[in-house]
Design a protein around this motif. Structure first.
Motif, PDB file in Angstrom:
ATOM      1  N   VAL A  62       0.833  -1.204   0.000  1.00  0.00           N
ATOM      2  CA  VAL A  62       0.000   0.000   0.000  1.00  0.00           C
ATOM      3  C   VAL A  62       0.867   1.253   0.000  1.00  0.00           C
ATOM      4  CG1 VAL A  62      -1.659   1.321   1.362  1.00  0.00           C
ATOM      5  CG2 VAL A  62      -1.953  -1.142   1.087  1.00  0.00           C
ATOM      6  N   ALA A  63       1.873   1.286   0.866  1.00  0.00           N
ATOM      7  CA  ALA A  63       2.741   2.457   0.953  1.00  0.00           C
ATOM      8  C   ALA A  63       3.491   2.688  -0.357  1.00  0.00           C
ATOM      9  CB  ALA A  63       3.728   2.287   2.104  1.00  0.00           C
ATOM     10  N   PHE A  64       3.970   1.595  -0.964  1.00  0.00           N
ATOM     11  CA  PHE A  64       4.714   1.723  -2.218  1.00  0.00           C
ATOM     12  C   PHE A  64       3.826   2.272  -3.332  1.00  0.00           C
ATOM     13  CE2 PHE A  64       6.176   0.266  -6.319  1.00  0.00           C
ATOM     14  CZ  PHE A  64       7.537   0.486  -6.282  1.00  0.00           C
ATOM     15  N   LEU A  65       2.635   1.681  -3.476  1.00  0.00           N
ATOM     16  CA  LEU A  65       1.737   2.117  -4.548  1.00  0.00           C
ATOM     17  C   LEU A  65       1.260   3.549  -4.330  1.00  0.00           C
ATOM     18  CD1 LEU A  65      -0.365  -1.140  -5.058  1.00  0.00           C
ATOM     19  CD2 LEU A  65       1.421  -0.234  -6.567  1.00  0.00           C
ATOM     20  N   LEU A  66       1.040   3.934  -3.086  1.00  0.00           N
ATOM     21  CA  LEU A  66       0.676   5.320  -2.796  1.00  0.00           C
ATOM     22  C   LEU A  66       1.798   6.264  -3.209  1.00  0.00           C
ATOM     23  CD1 LEU A  66      -1.122   5.183   0.673  1.00  0.00           C
ATOM     24  CD2 LEU A  66      -2.032   6.158  -1.440  1.00  0.00           C
ATOM     25  N   ARG A  67       3.012   5.897  -2.878  1.00  0.00           N
ATOM     26  CA  ARG A  67       4.165   6.746  -3.224  1.00  0.00           C
ATOM     27  C   ARG A  67       4.298   6.910  -4.731  1.00  0.00           C
ATOM     28  NH1 ARG A  67       9.589   6.173  -4.552  1.00  0.00           N
ATOM     29  NH2 ARG A  67      10.951   7.821  -3.742  1.00  0.00           N
ATOM     30  N   GLU A  68       3.973   5.840  -5.472  1.00  0.00           N
ATOM     31  CA  GLU A  68       4.086   5.877  -6.926  1.00  0.00           C
ATOM     32  C   GLU A  68       2.840   6.448  -7.601  1.00  0.00           C
ATOM     33  OE1 GLU A  68       6.893   5.012  -8.632  1.00  0.00           O
ATOM     34  OE2 GLU A  68       7.755   4.879  -6.619  1.00  0.00           O
ATOM     35  N   GLY A  69       1.812   6.776  -6.814  1.00  0.00           N
ATOM     36  CA  GLY A  69       0.577   7.298  -7.387  1.00  0.00           C
ATOM     37  C   GLY A  69      -0.202   6.262  -8.174  1.00  0.00           C
ATOM     38  N   ARG A  70      -0.087   4.972  -7.776  1.00  0.00           N
ATOM     39  CA  ARG A  70      -0.713   3.895  -8.548  1.00  0.00           C
ATOM     40  C   ARG A  70      -1.672   3.047  -7.719  1.00  0.00           C
ATOM     41  NH1 ARG A  70       0.084   3.833 -14.234  1.00  0.00           N
ATOM     42  NH2 ARG A  70       1.812   5.272 -14.580  1.00  0.00           N
ATOM     43  N   LEU A  71      -2.044   3.497  -6.538  1.00  0.00           N
ATOM     44  CA  LEU A  71      -3.031   2.765  -5.756  1.00  0.00           C
ATOM     45  C   LEU A  71      -4.420   3.166  -6.220  1.00  0.00           C
ATOM     46  CD1 LEU A  71      -3.679   0.827  -3.424  1.00  0.00           C
ATOM     47  CD2 LEU A  71      -3.672   2.798  -1.893  1.00  0.00           C
ATOM     48  N   GLY A  72      -5.145   2.207  -6.797  1.00  0.00           N
ATOM     49  CA  GLY A  72      -6.447   2.523  -7.363  1.00  0.00           C
ATOM     50  C   GLY A  72      -7.604   2.283  -6.419  1.00  0.00           C
ATOM     51  N   GLY A  73      -7.440   1.376  -5.472  1.00  0.00           N
ATOM     52  CA  GLY A  73      -8.530   1.081  -4.555  1.00  0.00           C
ATOM     53  C   GLY A  73      -8.269  -0.209  -3.811  1.00  0.00           C
ATOM     54  N   PHE A  74      -9.237  -0.559  -2.965  1.00  0.00           N
ATOM     55  CA  PHE A  74      -9.136  -1.759  -2.147  1.00  0.00           C
ATOM     56  C   PHE A  74     -10.363  -2.639  -2.324  1.00  0.00           C
ATOM     57  CE2 PHE A  74      -6.509   1.186   0.312  1.00  0.00           C
ATOM     58  CZ  PHE A  74      -5.424   0.395   0.662  1.00  0.00           C
ATOM     59  N   ASP A  75     -10.164  -3.939  -2.205  1.00  0.00           N
ATOM     60  CA  ASP A  75     -11.221  -4.877  -1.851  1.00  0.00           C
ATOM     61  C   ASP A  75     -10.861  -5.348  -0.445  1.00  0.00           C
ATOM     62  OD1 ASP A  75     -12.466  -4.633  -4.248  1.00  0.00           O
ATOM     63  OD2 ASP A  75     -11.790  -6.544  -5.057  1.00  0.00           O
ATOM     64  N   PHE A  76     -11.678  -4.965   0.531  1.00  0.00           N
ATOM     65  CA  PHE A  76     -11.331  -5.289   1.912  1.00  0.00           C
ATOM     66  C   PHE A  76     -11.867  -6.664   2.288  1.00  0.00           C
ATOM     67  CE2 PHE A  76     -10.718  -0.629   2.457  1.00  0.00           C
ATOM     68  CZ  PHE A  76      -9.415  -0.690   2.925  1.00  0.00           C
ATOM     69  N   ASN A  77     -11.007  -7.661   2.201  1.00  0.00           N
ATOM     70  CA  ASN A  77     -11.287  -9.016   2.652  1.00  0.00           C
ATOM     71  C   ASN A  77     -10.238  -9.426   3.673  1.00  0.00           C
ATOM     72  OD1 ASN A  77     -13.541  -9.738   0.873  1.00  0.00           O
ATOM     73  ND2 ASN A  77     -12.047  -9.567  -0.772  1.00  0.00           N
ATOM     74  N   SER A  78     -10.467 -10.571   4.284  1.00  0.00           N
ATOM     75  CA  SER A  78      -9.502 -11.103   5.229  1.00  0.00           C
ATOM     76  C   SER A  78      -9.265 -12.570   4.909  1.00  0.00           C
ATOM     77  CB  SER A  78     -10.025 -10.937   6.662  1.00  0.00           C
ATOM     78  OG  SER A  78      -8.995 -11.165   7.608  1.00  0.00           O
ATOM     79  N   ARG A  79      -8.207 -13.144   5.466  1.00  0.00           N
ATOM     80  CA  ARG A  79      -7.892 -14.535   5.143  1.00  0.00           C
ATOM     81  C   ARG A  79      -7.199 -15.203   6.333  1.00  0.00           C
ATOM     82  NH1 ARG A  79      -2.776 -14.469   5.138  1.00  0.00           N
ATOM     83  NH2 ARG A  79      -2.772 -16.712   4.846  1.00  0.00           N
ATOM     84  N   PHE A  80      -7.505 -16.477   6.526  1.00  0.00           N
ATOM     85  CA  PHE A  80      -6.796 -17.308   7.486  1.00  0.00           C
ATOM     86  C   PHE A  80      -5.735 -18.155   6.795  1.00  0.00           C
ATOM     87  CE2 PHE A  80     -10.494 -16.544  10.236  1.00  0.00           C
ATOM     88  CZ  PHE A  80      -9.850 -16.306  11.448  1.00  0.00           C
ATOM     89  N   TYR A  81      -6.108 -18.777   5.662  1.00  0.00           N
ATOM     90  CA  TYR A  81      -5.227 -19.742   5.017  1.00  0.00           C
ATOM     91  C   TYR A  81      -4.767 -19.290   3.634  1.00  0.00           C
ATOM     92  CZ  TYR A  81      -7.182 -22.562   8.746  1.00  0.00           C
ATOM     93  OH  TYR A  81      -7.579 -23.014   9.965  1.00  0.00           O
ATOM     94  N   ALA A  82      -5.707 -18.956   2.795  1.00  0.00           N
ATOM     95  CA  ALA A  82      -5.334 -18.594   1.434  1.00  0.00           C
ATOM     96  C   ALA A  82      -6.226 -17.443   0.997  1.00  0.00           C
ATOM     97  CB  ALA A  82      -5.468 -19.803   0.508  1.00  0.00           C
ATOM     98  N   ASP A  83      -6.990 -17.654  -0.050  1.00  0.00           N
ATOM     99  CA  ASP A  83      -7.846 -16.582  -0.567  1.00  0.00           C
ATOM    100  C   ASP A  83      -9.254 -16.797  -0.030  1.00  0.00           C
ATOM    101  OD1 ASP A  83      -8.939 -14.542  -1.977  1.00  0.00           O
ATOM    102  OD2 ASP A  83      -8.897 -15.552  -3.907  1.00  0.00           O
ATOM    103  N   ASP A  84      -9.427 -16.527   1.266  1.00  0.00           N
ATOM    104  CA  ASP A  84     -10.672 -16.900   1.937  1.00  0.00           C
ATOM    105  C   ASP A  84     -11.815 -15.925   1.691  1.00  0.00           C
ATOM    106  OD1 ASP A  84      -9.101 -18.903   3.000  1.00  0.00           O
ATOM    107  OD2 ASP A  84      -8.779 -17.886   4.901  1.00  0.00           O
ATOM    108  N   ASP A  85     -11.501 -14.662   1.427  1.00  0.00           N
ATOM    109  CA  ASP A  85     -12.535 -13.633   1.254  1.00  0.00           C
ATOM    110  C   ASP A  85     -13.457 -13.532   2.469  1.00  0.00           C
ATOM    111  OD1 ASP A  85     -11.525 -12.902  -1.129  1.00  0.00           O
ATOM    112  OD2 ASP A  85     -13.117 -13.691  -2.376  1.00  0.00           O
ATOM    113  N   LEU A  86     -12.872 -13.610   3.648  1.00  0.00           N
ATOM    114  CA  LEU A  86     -13.646 -13.432   4.875  1.00  0.00           C
ATOM    115  C   LEU A  86     -13.941 -11.951   5.097  1.00  0.00           C
ATOM    116  CD1 LEU A  86     -11.602 -15.851   7.152  1.00  0.00           C
ATOM    117  CD2 LEU A  86     -13.869 -16.288   6.206  1.00  0.00           C
TER     118      LEU A  86
END
Length: 268
Positions: free
Chosen positions: A228-252
């Motif tokens: 996040v910090a890197f993309l913000l510095r480069e002006g390339r952070l477009g947005g977020f999908d706010f999910n969470s994960r325990f193991y892999a791509d859980d989309d919690l």
């Protein structure tokens, strides 16, 4: 001591864009569980979204997913959203459900399938024009399951060509948001597996191309706040999908697995 009033003001000022599909039926990776009262069309999804915004005060935008939210008159849908105190946000494409996309969409080895996929992305830009949406959100399920199934470099070239064609179609105030995903459904190679790949393509395309960070789409132990910090510095952070994960791509639910990580991300 922290300035609690400033923290509360910052939280009250945030604006969250909810996805239209979030108002539909949900469930697990293997089954969708139906329940009564679920919206039957995009207009009823907006009704539910208006209630969420009325209760929270921080969710004034709703992103659409095409073809799930196709209507005959997108200008009328945008007007309906405005009547309900909402705006239509990002237009999400879908190049992962048709049988033609079994071996990929914009990276598919057959030109006819690639043409179909790009045509859909261009349709999404047309919908952006009609709704006043600023953002085209792209996630591709493209990849390979076995070594030697296709050329890894060749697929990257096809991806770049498709993105360039769609990018050229964007209006002056429109953006392309490219999401990445570590795996699923591709088990050997995924064509946009990480933020570096997404960033490299966006960098080549131009300033209207940005990276979407899904907080659930990372390998265990990944320092997401650094990304996040890197993309913000480069002006390339477009947005977020706010999910969470325990193991892999859980989309919690956001913050379910590591609430402090969500704080660290927001701090950056």
């Amino acid at each position: 001591m922290p300035d609690i009033a400033a923290v509360k003001a910052a939280l009250a000022a945030q604006r969250i864009e909810t996805p239209s599909w979030g108002y539909g039926n949900s469930g697990t990776r293997f089954k969708v569980f139906a329940r009564p009262g679920v919206p039957r069309d995009p207009y009823e999804k907006l009704d539910d979204a208006a209630e969420v915004h009325a209760r929270t005060g921080v969710a004034p935008k709703v992103s659409l997913h095409i073809p799930w939210d196709r209507v005959d008159d997108y200008a009328a849908l945008a007007a309906y959203a405005k009547e309900r105190g909402l705006e239509l946000g990002a237009i999400n494409s879908n190049t992962f459900q048709d049988d033609d996309y079994r071996l990929g969409s914009v990276c598919h080895p057959e030109p006819a399938v690639r043409r179909k996929a790009v045509g859909h992305l261009l349709e999404c830009v047309d919908i952006m024009d009609a709704t006043g949406s600023r953002d085209l959100k792209l996630w591709f399920a493209d990849g390979t399951n076995y070594p030697g199934q296709d050329s890894v470099a060749g697929r990257q070239e096809r991806l770049a060509e498709a993105l360039a064609e769609v990018y050229a179609r964007l209006g002056d105030d429109q953006r392309m948001l490219l999401e990445y995903k570590l795996f699923e459904p591709a088990f050997y190679t995924t064509d946009v597996p990480d933020w570096g790949t997404a960033y490299a393509h966006c960098l080549k395309l131009g300033p209207k191309a940005r990276v979407v960070v899904d907080t659930g789409h990372h390998a265990p132990g990944t320092n997401i706040e650094f990304i996040v910090a890197f993309l913000l510095r480069e002006g390339r952070l477009g947005g977020f999908d706010f999910n969470s994960r325990f193991y892999a791509d859980d989309d919690l639910m956001a913050g379910a697995a590591d609430p402090f990580q969500l704080f660290r991300i927001m701090h950056e």
